[in-house]
Design a protein around this motif. Structure first.
Motif, PDB file in Angstrom:
ATOM      1  N   ILE A   1      87.489 -18.939  49.118  1.00 56.39           N
ATOM      2  CA  ILE A   1      87.827 -18.622  50.407  1.00 56.39           C
ATOM      3  C   ILE A   1      88.847 -17.896  50.686  1.00 56.39           C
ATOM      4  CG2 ILE A   1      87.916 -19.528  52.741  1.00 56.39           C
ATOM      5  CD1 ILE A   1      86.205 -22.039  52.030  1.00 56.39           C
ATOM      6  N   VAL A   2      88.714 -16.635  51.337  1.00 54.20           N
ATOM      7  CA  VAL A   2      90.128 -15.575  51.344  1.00 54.20           C
ATOM      8  C   VAL A   2      90.360 -15.500  52.879  1.00 54.20           C
ATOM      9  CG1 VAL A   2      89.819 -14.772  49.118  1.00 54.20           C
ATOM     10  CG2 VAL A   2      88.829 -13.551  51.009  1.00 54.20           C
TER      11      VAL A   2
ATOM     12  N   LEU B   1      83.437 -24.055  57.613  1.00 55.96           N
ATOM     13  CA  LEU B   1      84.925 -24.139  58.064  1.00 55.96           C
ATOM     14  C   LEU B   1      85.063 -25.518  58.990  1.00 55.96           C
ATOM     15  CD1 LEU B   1      85.524 -20.403  58.593  1.00 55.96           C
ATOM     16  CD2 LEU B   1      86.294 -21.959  56.550  1.00 55.96           C
ATOM     17  N   LYS B   2      83.976 -25.557  60.078  1.00 55.11           N
ATOM     18  CA  LYS B   2      84.144 -26.669  60.834  1.00 55.11           C
ATOM     19  C   LYS B   2      83.428 -28.085  60.378  1.00 55.11           C
ATOM     20  CE  LYS B   2      86.103 -24.003  63.960  1.00 55.11           C
ATOM     21  NZ  LYS B   2      87.418 -24.063  64.289  1.00 55.11           N
ATOM     22  N   VAL B   3      82.371 -28.073  59.865  1.00 55.98           N
ATOM     23  CA  VAL B   3      81.662 -29.173  59.426  1.00 55.98           C
ATOM     24  C   VAL B   3      82.375 -29.688  58.122  1.00 55.98           C
ATOM     25  CG1 VAL B   3      79.516 -30.349  58.856  1.00 55.98           C
ATOM     26  CG2 VAL B   3      79.468 -28.464  60.583  1.00 55.98           C
ATOM     27  N   LEU B   4      82.419 -28.887  57.312  1.00 53.01           N
ATOM     28  CA  LEU B   4      82.856 -29.422  55.770  1.00 53.01           C
ATOM     29  C   LEU B   4      84.487 -29.144  55.646  1.00 53.01           C
ATOM     30  CD1 LEU B   4      80.138 -27.831  53.610  1.00 53.01           C
ATOM     31  CD2 LEU B   4      80.569 -30.367  54.361  1.00 53.01           C
ATOM     32  N   ARG B   5      85.228 -28.314  56.497  1.00 52.62           N
ATOM     33  CA  ARG B   5      86.597 -28.207  56.846  1.00 52.62           C
ATOM     34  C   ARG B   5      87.094 -27.561  55.678  1.00 52.62           C
ATOM     35  NH1 ARG B   5      88.400 -31.307  61.216  1.00 52.62           N
ATOM     36  NH2 ARG B   5      86.782 -32.820  62.199  1.00 52.62           N
ATOM     37  N   HIS B   6      86.383 -26.683  54.955  1.00 51.70           N
ATOM     38  CA  HIS B   6      87.138 -25.990  54.031  1.00 51.70           C
ATOM     39  C   HIS B   6      88.227 -25.157  54.548  1.00 51.70           C
ATOM     40  CE1 HIS B   6      84.787 -26.966  50.567  1.00 51.70           C
ATOM     41  NE2 HIS B   6      83.533 -26.660  51.009  1.00 51.70           N
TER      42      HIS B   6
END
Length: 238
Positions: free
Chosen positions: A52-53, A27-32
């Protein structure tokens, strides 16, 4: 597509929660974000396509959409004496996990120079290499085991090898491999196994093998052995 690690079996429509470290990377590094599709592997031969839910910090939730299974028709177990410099054995771990190895045991021998290991760090290296190489099978890591204890173990159908310097060319490992079975290969410390250890291994049915004409460092020998076992299983049968 990015791949993450979650060490459990799941089914289609299951919702799994990545651990804090994997969640942060997702979530933070790859910003998914929610609705993005990603993969995770459980390291047990399965890769999961997910959506991703949930995107709570430190607890990314993935819904399983489909499952892909993988089996390797052979099993590689490398037993190796740790090197004096930790970075060299860590390099070995990374590379054999990229190639594909099922089990790694660290050996305590007469000429051993290290008797302590940080298995937690070793686990992180294997997981990182698993994801980077997009393999589905994570190596099982075993702590330090005395050589004489390990060679007492037996497994039906397994080929047992001991890598020794200055072996004749007819003992080249790739020429001794029977395809599609289990293998255990012993890799000694700098300075090799002692003569008594070699005799003991051979008396227990281990085949002495060569990894080539060059004298290899311990970590290089482990990588070469892993690669040769893969190559031997990929050569078409005449």
């Amino acid at each position: 597509m990015h791949i993450f690690y979650h060490p459990q079996k799941s089914s289609v429509n299951d919702v799994v929660t990545l651990d804090k470290e994997e969640s942060q990377h997702c979530l933070k590094v790859l910003r998914h974000k929610k609705s993005d599709q990603v993969y995770f592997t459980n390291g047990m031969g399965e890769r999961y396509l997910c959506r991703i839910v949930g995107d709570q910090p430190g607890a990314a939730q993935l819904e399983v959409l489909s499952i892909e299974s993988f089996t390797r028709p052979f099993h590689i177990h490398i037993a190796i004496a740790p090197t004096k410099q930790p970075d060299r054995i860590e390099w070995f771990l990374e590379k054999v996990c990229e190639l594909g190895v099922d089990e790694i045991t660290f050996l305590e021998c007469e000429h051993s120079v290290r008797t302590k290991l940080k298995l937690e760090r070793a686990e992180k290296i294997t997981i990182s290499a698993l994801k980077q190489s997009k393999n589905f099978i994570k190596a099982k890591l075993n702590g330090l085991v005395k050589l004489d204890e390990l060679i007492q173990t037996s497994q039906e159908g397994r080929q047992n090898f001991v890598a020794i310097a200055n072996q004749p060319i007819e003992n080249y490992l790739i020429a001794k491999v029977k395809k599609h079975t289990s293998y255990l290969i012993l890799i000694g410390p700098e300075g090799d196994f002692s003569a008594a250890e070699i005799d003991q291994a051979i008396s227990r049915g281990f085949l002495p093998v060569s990894l080539g004409e060059s004298v290899l460092r311990t970590e290089t020998a482990g990588i070469v052995a892993c690669h040769l076992l893969h190559v031997a299983n990929q050569i078409p049968t005449p």
